[in-house]
Scaffold this active site. Structure first.
Site, PDB file in Angstrom:
ATOM      1  N   ASP A  31       0.812  -1.232   0.000  1.00  0.00           N
ATOM      2  CA  ASP A  31       0.000   0.000   0.000  1.00  0.00           C
ATOM      3  C   ASP A  31       0.834   1.266   0.000  1.00  0.00           C
ATOM      4  OD1 ASP A  31       0.897   0.117   2.605  1.00  0.00           O
ATOM      5  OD2 ASP A  31      -1.079  -0.220   3.520  1.00  0.00           O
ATOM      6  N   ASP A 141       0.242 -10.901   6.282  1.00  0.00           N
ATOM      7  CA  ASP A 141      -0.118 -10.189   5.058  1.00  0.00           C
ATOM      8  C   ASP A 141       1.219  -9.793   4.413  1.00  0.00           C
ATOM      9  OD1 ASP A 141      -1.777  -8.973   3.207  1.00  0.00           O
ATOM     10  OD2 ASP A 141      -2.243  -7.230   4.466  1.00  0.00           O
TER      11      ASP A 141
END
Ligand SMILES: *[C@@H]1O[C@H](CO)[C@@H](O)[C@H](O)[C@H]1NC(C)=O
Length: 224
Positions: A31, A141
């Site tokens: 991100d 993640d």
């Protein structure tokens, strides 16, 4: 239970260090935001963060995240995964470990053994760089460029990525050929997903806490 003495002694160091292990699941993301272990007070040095042009920040710990308006701290491109050899890779992940807190897992390392999908049997050592409110217990993640921005997105601001990041907001791009148009510094990590990682889609893992390899801490600037 009667363990042979040597076996009993072998488990003592792990218990003394409070090292955790178990089974868990993975997802993927990139991100571009400042990872939460980049803030002070998380149990060690803040993990290294970079400015919008990918230069290491001297005071990244106290710099606002590029995910917040006016912020200038981003994930450094070199916190991308890489292959050590065909059966071992190194990288970083946002994690949530059952029974632990962020101040216990920030900058700790975990050896993941993939137990499903094309990478079954391969191992990856990840350093915890981040966490996430959307992560379940024992969830890794794994940070990989082009893996999808998820909830937050600083990639548009930092690299001019499309409004929802490259590819799908969750899961990211679909093929290696899409990596060719990535920013130069993110290409190797993007390709890693389709080479070493064989395009695996959220494989399951078993995991155990390990001492961080020096090659990882040299890039991240933090360890336990
Ligand atoms: C990969 O590297 C690790 C760490 O150096 C080593 O233990 C392992 O034997 C290597 N595996 C192969 C297949 O070369």
């Amino acid at each position: 239970m009667h363990l042979p003495l040597t076996a009993a002694l072998a488990v003592l160091p792990a218990l003394a260090l409070g090292q955790v292990s178990g089974s868990g699941k993975t997802t993927r993301y990139w991100d571009c935001c400042k990872p939460s272990c980049g803030w002070p007070g998380k149990g060690g040095n803040p993990i290294r963060t970079c400015d919008r042009n990918d230069n290491i920040l001297n005071d990244g710990g106290n710099t606002r995240s590029g995910c917040d308006s006016g912020g200038n701290a981003y994930m450094c491109s070199n916190q991308s995964p890489w292959a050590v050899n065909d059966s071992l890779a190194y990288g970083w992940a946002a994690v949530n470990i059952a029974g632990s807190t962020e101040s216990q897992w920030c900058c700790a390392c975990y050896e993941l053994t993939f137990t499903s999908g094309p990478v079954q049997g391969k191992r990856m050592i990840v350093q915890a760089s981040n966490t996430g409110g959307d992560l379940g217990n024992n969830h890794f993640d794994i940070a990989m460029p082009g893996g999808g921005v998820g909830i937050f997105n600083a990639c548009t601001n930092q690299y001019g990525a499309p409004p929802n990041g490259w590819g799908d907001r969750y899961g990211g791009i679909h093929s290696k050929s899409e990596c060719a148009s990535f920013p130069e510094k993110l290409k190797a990590g993007c390709n890693w997903r389709f080479d070493w990682f064989q395009g695996a889609d959220n494989p399951d893992v078993t995991f155990r806490q390990v001492t961080c390899p020096a090659e990882i801490t040299a890039k991240s600037g933090c360890g336990r």
